[in-house]
Design a protein around this motif. Structure first.
Motif, PDB file in Angstrom:
ATOM      1  N   ALA A 176      48.217  41.068  35.827  1.00 29.21           N
ATOM      2  CA  ALA A 176      49.223  41.457  36.709  1.00 29.21           C
ATOM      3  C   ALA A 176      49.846  40.325  37.486  1.00 29.21           C
ATOM      4  N   LEU A 177      49.377  38.947  37.399  1.00 28.86           N
ATOM      5  CA  LEU A 177      49.996  37.985  38.153  1.00 28.86           C
ATOM      6  C   LEU A 177      51.578  37.634  37.118  1.00 28.86           C
ATOM      7  N   ARG A 178      51.338  37.852  35.948  1.00 26.84           N
ATOM      8  CA  ARG A 178      52.273  37.624  34.982  1.00 26.84           C
ATOM      9  C   ARG A 178      53.487  38.443  35.342  1.00 26.84           C
ATOM     10  N   VAL A 179      53.606  39.775  35.946  1.00 28.71           N
ATOM     11  CA  VAL A 179      54.675  40.577  36.431  1.00 28.71           C
ATOM     12  C   VAL A 179      54.925  40.436  38.028  1.00 28.71           C
ATOM     13  N   ASN A 180      54.028  40.160  38.901  1.00 28.80           N
ATOM     14  CA  ASN A 180      54.076  40.022  40.065  1.00 28.80           C
ATOM     15  C   ASN A 180      54.719  38.722  40.810  1.00 28.80           C
ATOM     16  N   THR A 181      55.720  38.896  41.484  1.00 30.77           N
ATOM     17  CA  THR A 181      56.239  37.620  41.911  1.00 30.77           C
ATOM     18  C   THR A 181      56.150  37.488  43.593  1.00 30.77           C
ATOM     19  N   SER A 182      55.506  38.815  44.228  1.00 30.19           N
ATOM     20  CA  SER A 182      55.519  38.559  45.454  1.00 30.19           C
ATOM     21  C   SER A 182      54.306  38.000  46.368  1.00 30.19           C
ATOM     22  N   LEU A 183      53.184  37.944  45.244  1.00 31.22           N
ATOM     23  CA  LEU A 183      52.039  37.530  46.086  1.00 31.22           C
ATOM     24  C   LEU A 183      51.780  36.092  46.578  1.00 31.22           C
ATOM     25  N   LYS A 184      51.529  35.806  47.727  1.00 28.12           N
ATOM     26  CA  LYS A 184      51.598  34.567  48.397  1.00 28.12           C
ATOM     27  C   LYS A 184      50.032  34.034  48.664  1.00 28.12           C
ATOM     28  N   ARG A 185      49.272  35.018  48.820  1.00 27.39           N
ATOM     29  CA  ARG A 185      47.608  34.537  49.100  1.00 27.39           C
ATOM     30  C   ARG A 185      46.717  35.056  48.201  1.00 27.39           C
ATOM     31  N   LEU A 186      46.140  34.381  47.575  1.00 34.15           N
ATOM     32  CA  LEU A 186      45.052  34.925  46.736  1.00 34.15           C
ATOM     33  C   LEU A 186      43.778  34.412  46.972  1.00 34.15           C
ATOM     34  N   ASN A 187      42.734  35.375  47.525  1.00 31.20           N
ATOM     35  CA  ASN A 187      41.489  34.642  47.715  1.00 31.20           C
ATOM     36  C   ASN A 187      40.552  35.411  46.914  1.00 31.20           C
ATOM     37  N   LEU A 188      39.886  34.378  45.951  1.00 36.91           N
ATOM     38  CA  LEU A 188      38.895  34.548  45.315  1.00 36.91           C
ATOM     39  C   LEU A 188      37.334  34.070  45.505  1.00 36.91           C
ATOM     40  N   ILE A 189      37.051  33.763  46.570  1.00 37.15           N
ATOM     41  CA  ILE A 189      35.741  33.170  46.996  1.00 37.15           C
ATOM     42  C   ILE A 189      34.593  33.879  46.313  1.00 37.15           C
ATOM     43  N   GLU A 190      33.655  33.157  45.815  1.00 41.07           N
ATOM     44  CA  GLU A 190      32.502  33.443  45.079  1.00 41.07           C
ATOM     45  C   GLU A 190      32.514  34.762  44.393  1.00 41.07           C
ATOM     46  N   ASN A 191      33.343  34.541  43.165  1.00 39.59           N
ATOM     47  CA  ASN A 191      33.675  35.878  42.114  1.00 39.59           C
ATOM     48  C   ASN A 191      32.927  35.334  40.756  1.00 39.59           C
ATOM     49  N   ASN A 192      32.376  34.059  40.740  1.00 32.94           N
ATOM     50  CA  ASN A 192      31.915  33.921  39.560  1.00 32.94           C
ATOM     51  C   ASN A 192      32.840  34.030  38.358  1.00 32.94           C
ATOM     52  N   ILE A 193      34.214  33.337  38.488  1.00 31.98           N
ATOM     53  CA  ILE A 193      34.901  33.349  37.650  1.00 31.98           C
ATOM     54  C   ILE A 193      34.935  32.182  36.508  1.00 31.98           C
ATOM     55  N   GLY A 194      34.358  31.234  36.993  1.00 34.44           N
ATOM     56  CA  GLY A 194      34.083  30.016  36.186  1.00 34.44           C
ATOM     57  C   GLY A 194      35.212  29.578  35.350  1.00 34.44           C
ATOM     58  N   PRO A 195      35.262  28.465  34.523  1.00 32.85           N
ATOM     59  CA  PRO A 195      36.265  27.844  33.826  1.00 32.85           C
ATOM     60  C   PRO A 195      37.071  28.843  32.922  1.00 32.85           C
ATOM     61  N   GLU A 196      36.419  29.869  32.466  1.00 30.03           N
ATOM     62  CA  GLU A 196      37.248  30.828  31.624  1.00 30.03           C
ATOM     63  C   GLU A 196      38.073  31.856  32.418  1.00 30.03           C
ATOM     64  N   GLY A 197      37.611  32.265  33.444  1.00 30.07           N
ATOM     65  CA  GLY A 197      38.598  32.975  34.523  1.00 30.07           C
ATOM     66  C   GLY A 197      39.883  32.079  35.025  1.00 30.07           C
ATOM     67  N   VAL A 198      39.300  30.780  35.275  1.00 26.22           N
ATOM     68  CA  VAL A 198      40.424  29.937  35.809  1.00 26.22           C
ATOM     69  C   VAL A 198      41.483  29.972  34.686  1.00 26.22           C
ATOM     70  N   ALA A 199      40.937  29.529  33.453  1.00 26.73           N
ATOM     71  CA  ALA A 199      42.027  29.514  32.482  1.00 26.73           C
ATOM     72  C   ALA A 199      42.894  30.663  32.277  1.00 26.73           C
ATOM     73  N   HIS A 200      42.533  31.900  32.491  1.00 29.00           N
ATOM     74  CA  HIS A 200      43.234  33.136  32.404  1.00 29.00           C
ATOM     75  C   HIS A 200      44.200  33.160  33.558  1.00 29.00           C
ATOM     76  N   LEU A 201      43.950  32.646  34.962  1.00 26.43           N
ATOM     77  CA  LEU A 201      44.883  32.680  35.955  1.00 26.43           C
ATOM     78  C   LEU A 201      45.888  31.469  35.780  1.00 26.43           C
ATOM     79  N   ALA A 202      45.285  30.589  35.414  1.00 28.46           N
ATOM     80  CA  ALA A 202      46.492  29.576  35.003  1.00 28.46           C
ATOM     81  C   ALA A 202      47.345  29.549  33.908  1.00 28.46           C
ATOM     82  N   ASP A 203      47.178  30.541  32.832  1.00 29.41           N
ATOM     83  CA  ASP A 203      47.653  31.136  31.790  1.00 29.41           C
ATOM     84  C   ASP A 203      48.763  31.985  32.447  1.00 29.41           C
TER      85      ASP A 203
END
Length: 121
Positions: free
Chosen positions: A37-64
């Motif tokens: 979704a972030l690949r096509v959305n350019t309006s998001l200013k604040r994203l809170n993902l506290i305690e979601n167990n995303i781990g390194p793999e999830g961070v890699a997805h977000l960074a990509d």
């Protein structure tokens, strides 16, 4: 992970400014849906993902999604997010190593707040 998928579908076509998914345990799969979704959305200013167990793999997805190999690299080039909170996600050194984040923040001009305490392994 259904929470991450549903949020990702809404985020893709929205003009949403803030999204708080704290403590929803979306995991790496949910982070992947958000990344799509972030690949096509350019309006998001604040994203809170506290305690979601995303781990390194999830961070890699977000960074990509932000066109980077690691979260720190994403912060170098991203111009939309102003606040990103990743506390309690067991990010590991490859996703959020303090030295890499510090380097990224030297050149990032949009991010005003970054929260990673209790999340950098």
């Amino acid at each position: 992970t259904s929470c991450g998928c549903a949020a990702g579908q809404h985020l893709a076509g929205a003009s949403l400014k803030r999204l708080d998914l704290s403590r929803n345990n979306i995991g790496p799969e949910g982070a992947a849906h958000l990344a799509d979704a972030l690949r096509v959305n350019t309006s998001l200013k604040r994203l809170n993902l506290i305690e979601n167990n995303i781990g390194p793999e999830g961070v890699a997805h977000l960074a990509d999604a932000l066109r980077a190999a690691h979260l720190a690299d994403a912060l170098r080039v991203n111009t939309s997010l102003e606040k990103l909170v990743l506390w309690g996600n067991n990010l590991g050194p490859e996703g959020a190593a303090p030295a890499h984040l510090a380097d990224a923040l030297r050149v990032n001009t949009s991010l005003k707040r970054l929260g990673t305490s209790c999340g950098c392994a």
